[in-house]
Write an enzyme that holds these catalytic residues in place. Structure first.
Site, PDB file in Angstrom:
ATOM      1  N   THR A  47      -8.591   5.795  -6.389  1.00 52.83           N
ATOM      2  CA  THR A  47      -7.574   5.370  -6.635  1.00 52.83           C
ATOM      3  C   THR A  47      -6.623   4.334  -5.635  1.00 52.83           C
ATOM      4  O   THR A  47      -5.919   4.081  -6.230  1.00 52.83           O
ATOM      5  CB  THR A  47      -6.570   6.621  -7.618  1.00 52.83           C
ATOM      6  N   HIS A  98      -8.249   8.186   2.926  1.00 49.74           N
ATOM      7  CA  HIS A  98      -7.811   9.131   2.760  1.00 49.74           C
ATOM      8  C   HIS A  98      -8.431  10.212   2.821  1.00 49.74           C
ATOM      9  O   HIS A  98      -9.542  10.388   2.048  1.00 49.74           O
ATOM     10  CB  HIS A  98      -6.563   9.372   2.107  1.00 49.74           C
ATOM     11  N   CYS A 148       0.607   3.264   3.029  1.00 47.98           N
ATOM     12  CA  CYS A 148       1.126   2.519   4.005  1.00 47.98           C
ATOM     13  C   CYS A 148       2.795   3.039   4.475  1.00 47.98           C
ATOM     14  O   CYS A 148       3.451   3.412   5.363  1.00 47.98           O
ATOM     15  CB  CYS A 148       0.545   1.678   4.682  1.00 47.98           C
ATOM     16  N   HIS A 164      -3.875   1.242   8.656  1.00 53.26           N
ATOM     17  CA  HIS A 164      -4.199   0.549   6.910  1.00 53.26           C
ATOM     18  C   HIS A 164      -6.244   0.816   7.181  1.00 53.26           C
ATOM     19  O   HIS A 164      -6.911  -0.614   7.734  1.00 53.26           O
ATOM     20  CB  HIS A 164      -3.893  -0.042   6.010  1.00 53.26           C
ATOM     21  N   GLY A 221     -13.696   7.446  -7.937  1.00 48.44           N
ATOM     22  CA  GLY A 221     -12.613   7.275  -8.157  1.00 48.44           C
ATOM     23  C   GLY A 221     -11.148   7.658  -7.467  1.00 48.44           C
ATOM     24  O   GLY A 221     -10.337   7.213  -7.342  1.00 48.44           O
ATOM     25  N   CYS A 280       0.672  -1.269  -0.175  1.00 49.65           N
ATOM     26  CA  CYS A 280       0.083   0.255  -0.338  1.00 49.65           C
ATOM     27  C   CYS A 280       1.173   1.322   0.013  1.00 49.65           C
ATOM     28  O   CYS A 280       1.506   1.294   0.907  1.00 49.65           O
ATOM     29  CB  CYS A 280      -0.985  -0.149   1.217  1.00 49.65           C
ATOM     30  N   ASN A 305     -12.981   9.430  -1.217  1.00 51.41           N
ATOM     31  CA  ASN A 305     -13.414   8.866  -2.475  1.00 51.41           C
ATOM     32  C   ASN A 305     -13.951   7.046  -1.944  1.00 51.41           C
ATOM     33  O   ASN A 305     -13.035   7.279  -1.333  1.00 51.41           O
ATOM     34  CB  ASN A 305     -13.033   9.394  -3.385  1.00 51.41           C
ATOM     35  N   HIS A 345      -6.623   2.874   0.650  1.00 54.63           N
ATOM     36  CA  HIS A 345      -6.222   3.167   2.143  1.00 54.63           C
ATOM     37  C   HIS A 345      -6.937   4.799   2.233  1.00 54.63           C
ATOM     38  O   HIS A 345      -6.385   5.684   1.491  1.00 54.63           O
ATOM     39  CB  HIS A 345      -4.887   3.611   2.171  1.00 54.63           C
ATOM     40  N   HIS A 402      -9.161  14.277   1.722  1.00 54.39           N
ATOM     41  CA  HIS A 402      -8.565  15.381   0.818  1.00 54.39           C
ATOM     42  C   HIS A 402      -8.929  16.440   1.640  1.00 54.39           C
ATOM     43  O   HIS A 402      -9.751  16.836   2.162  1.00 54.39           O
ATOM     44  CB  HIS A 402      -9.358  15.389  -0.622  1.00 54.39           C
TER      45      HIS A 402
HETATM   46  P1  AMP Z   1      -8.044   9.019  -4.672  1.00 49.40           P
HETATM   47  O1  AMP Z   1      -8.079   9.474  -6.296  1.00 49.40           O
HETATM   48  O2  AMP Z   1      -9.818   9.704  -3.631  1.00 49.40           O
HETATM   49  O3  AMP Z   1      -8.116   7.738  -4.221  1.00 49.40           O
HETATM   50  O4  AMP Z   1      -6.949   9.925  -3.903  1.00 49.40           O
HETATM   51  C1  AMP Z   1      -5.665   9.565  -4.373  1.00 49.40           C
HETATM   52  C2  AMP Z   1      -5.029  10.860  -4.012  1.00 49.40           C
HETATM   53  O5  AMP Z   1      -3.715  10.295  -3.752  1.00 49.40           O
HETATM   54  C3  AMP Z   1      -4.973  11.458  -5.658  1.00 49.40           C
HETATM   55  O6  AMP Z   1      -5.080  13.145  -4.954  1.00 49.40           O
HETATM   56  C4  AMP Z   1      -3.404  11.697  -5.834  1.00 49.40           C
HETATM   57  O7  AMP Z   1      -2.801  12.589  -6.238  1.00 49.40           O
HETATM   58  C5  AMP Z   1      -2.817  11.525  -4.474  1.00 49.40           C
HETATM   59  N1  AMP Z   1      -1.315  11.120  -4.370  1.00 49.40           N
HETATM   60  C6  AMP Z   1      -1.018   9.625  -4.947  1.00 49.40           C
HETATM   61  N2  AMP Z   1       0.111   8.887  -4.752  1.00 49.40           N
HETATM   62  C7  AMP Z   1       0.343   9.813  -3.842  1.00 49.40           C
HETATM   63  C8  AMP Z   1       2.075  10.333  -2.622  1.00 49.40           C
HETATM   64  N3  AMP Z   1       2.927   9.620  -2.953  1.00 49.40           N
HETATM   65  N4  AMP Z   1       2.223  11.442  -2.604  1.00 49.40           N
HETATM   66  C9  AMP Z   1       0.818  12.244  -2.296  1.00 49.40           C
HETATM   67  N5  AMP Z   1      -0.114  12.547  -3.013  1.00 49.40           N
HETATM   68  C10 AMP Z   1      -0.402  11.030  -3.842  1.00 49.40           C
HETATM   69 ZN    ZN Z   2      -2.635   1.532   3.562  1.00 47.73          ZN
END
Ligand code: AMP
Ligand code: ZN
Length: 113
Positions: free
Chosen positions: A94, A99, A7, A46, A92, A4, A86, A97, A101
């Site tokens: 991606t 998070h 993680c 996680h 969306g 992950c 999300n 884990h 925003h």
């Molecule tokens: P989501 O699409 O809601 O899953 O948001 C994932 C977010 O993580 C996206 O806005 C990416 O730009 C951001 N992201 C992915 N990898 C990293 C990373 N290593 N450091 C900082 N942001 C990241």
């Molecule tokens: Zn994780």
């Protein structure tokens, strides 16, 4: 979760621009910011998404929502900010884990779907 990406940020194995860390959560700058301030606030443990929040782990979510206003005060977000999470492919998500925003620094539109 060894594979992950978030993680790995928690473990210090992947780089990140951290702005806050405590025993429960970490906040760092999103790699592809969508606003002048775009942070991600994640639990150290996680949890896949809001869908995986349970009575056993929901305390970390409450903690994160206590911490976000403090972080945003430090970031100078005097006129407001937005918190988004999300859940799953239709939304969306991606990175699997949990998070949050946190966006600030401009007046925002509202086209969430
Ligand atoms: P989501 O699409 O809601 O899953 O948001 C994932 C977010 O993580 C996206 O806005 C990416 O730009 C951001 N992201 C992915 N990898 C990293 C990373 N290593 N450091 C900082 N942001 C990241
Ligand atoms: Zn994780």
């Amino acid at each position: 979760m060894s594979d992950c990406v978030f993680c790995k940020i928690v473990a210090g194995e992947n780089p990140s621009a951290k702005v806050y860390e405590d025993e429960v959560c970490v906040a760092f700058k999103d790699l592809e910011p969508k606003a002048p301030v775009h942070l991600l606030v994640i639990p150290k443990v996680h949890i896949q998404s809001v869908d995986a929040v349970t009575p056993e782990n929901s305390g970390v979510v409450g903690h994160i929502f206590e911490v976000i206003p403090k972080i945003m005060a430090e970031q100078g977000a005097k006129t407001g900010y937005r918190v988004i999470t999300n859940i799953g492919p239709d939304a969306g998500q991606t990175v699997p884990h949990l998070h949050f925003h946190v966006l600030a620094g401009q007046e925002m539109g509202w086209t969430p779907a």
